[in-house]
Design a protein around this motif. Sequence first.
Motif, PDB file in Angstrom:
ATOM      1  N   THR A 126       0.843  -1.192   0.000  1.00 37.44           N
ATOM      2  CA  THR A 126       0.000   0.000   0.000  1.00 37.44           C
ATOM      3  C   THR A 126       0.879   1.243   0.000  1.00 37.44           C
ATOM      4  OG1 THR A 126      -0.133   0.060   2.423  1.00 37.44           O
ATOM      5  CG2 THR A 126      -1.910  -1.120   1.252  1.00 37.44           C
ATOM      6  N   THR A 150     -10.773   7.888  -5.246  1.00 37.46           N
ATOM      7  CA  THR A 150     -12.150   7.444  -5.020  1.00 37.46           C
ATOM      8  C   THR A 150     -12.963   7.411  -6.315  1.00 37.46           C
ATOM      9  OG1 THR A 150     -12.065   8.326  -2.789  1.00 37.46           O
ATOM     10  CG2 THR A 150     -14.234   7.883  -3.669  1.00 37.46           C
ATOM     11  N   CYS A 155     -11.210   0.748 -11.639  1.00 32.99           N
ATOM     12  CA  CYS A 155     -10.824   0.037 -10.421  1.00 32.99           C
ATOM     13  C   CYS A 155     -10.220  -1.313 -10.790  1.00 32.99           C
ATOM     14  CB  CYS A 155     -12.045  -0.201  -9.537  1.00 32.99           C
ATOM     15  SG  CYS A 155     -12.785   1.292  -8.881  1.00 32.99           S
ATOM     16  N   HIS A 161      -7.331   0.681  -4.660  1.00 34.39           N
ATOM     17  CA  HIS A 161      -7.552   0.103  -3.323  1.00 34.39           C
ATOM     18  C   HIS A 161      -6.250   0.031  -2.532  1.00 34.39           C
ATOM     19  CE1 HIS A 161      -6.567  -3.285  -5.990  1.00 34.39           C
ATOM     20  NE2 HIS A 161      -6.042  -3.856  -4.913  1.00 34.39           N
ATOM     21  N   TYR A 173     -13.333   4.203  -0.588  1.00 32.83           N
ATOM     22  CA  TYR A 173     -13.184   3.393  -1.791  1.00 32.83           C
ATOM     23  C   TYR A 173     -14.518   3.394  -2.527  1.00 32.83           C
ATOM     24  CZ  TYR A 173     -11.870  -0.519  -4.798  1.00 32.83           C
ATOM     25  OH  TYR A 173     -11.575  -1.310  -5.892  1.00 32.83           O
ATOM     26  N   LYS A 177     -16.113   0.340   1.933  1.00 35.73           N
ATOM     27  CA  LYS A 177     -15.064  -0.087   2.861  1.00 35.73           C
ATOM     28  C   LYS A 177     -14.858  -1.602   2.844  1.00 35.73           C
ATOM     29  CE  LYS A 177     -13.711   0.143   7.701  1.00 35.73           C
ATOM     30  NZ  LYS A 177     -14.066   0.578   9.044  1.00 35.73           N
ATOM     31  N   LYS A 180     -12.893  -2.679  -0.216  1.00 32.62           N
ATOM     32  CA  LYS A 180     -11.482  -2.304  -0.114  1.00 32.62           C
ATOM     33  C   LYS A 180     -10.742  -3.245   0.833  1.00 32.62           C
ATOM     34  CE  LYS A 180      -8.463   1.694   0.315  1.00 32.62           C
ATOM     35  NZ  LYS A 180      -8.426   3.154   0.272  1.00 32.62           N
TER      36      LYS A 180
END
Length: 189
Positions: A126, A150, A155, A161, A173, A177, A180
Amino acid sequence: MDASAASGDLEALLRVTSPTYVGESAPDIAFGTHETPAGPLVLAVTARGVIATTFDDEHAMYARIYREVGSFIGHDPKRLDPLRREIDAYFGGRLRTFTLPFDLRLATAFARSVLQMITSVPYGTTTTYAEVAARIGRPQALRAVANAVTENPVCLLVPCHRVVEGPGSPGAYAGGKAAKELLLNMEIA
């Protein structure tokens, strides 16, 4: 709703809203949906690449693509199936990086810079909104980066994410949630 009912709804939507739609002709923009463990995704593919893999409402995304990209939109499994196969392989743990080209016309110029940077975030890791803002040379643009993440129209292909608020705080997201967290946990496992 079963797949045949959903398909019928899509055919009816396409006939009513796209004046140039002809069921047997290959559309300029292939459009459909795909069920995933994280929720249903709306899919769209243009000649340039994947323009949408989004958790947005199907009708709203159709209207947006119609308005911003083109009106000859229809069902074209031949063009959507490679995307569906990659999505299934990703959720099945057999794919870590999507190979299909994507088309970011639905994103603003700023959002495109954010999304392009996010493509370099490796599977299973991340980064934070602050790190993304710094890497694109706009360290004060945290809110704009969060909005771009967002509102990502592609995606999974562009792994938004993987961008979190900070340690222990996943942030917003488009898929919600739970989606994600599912994606992050799936990649870390």
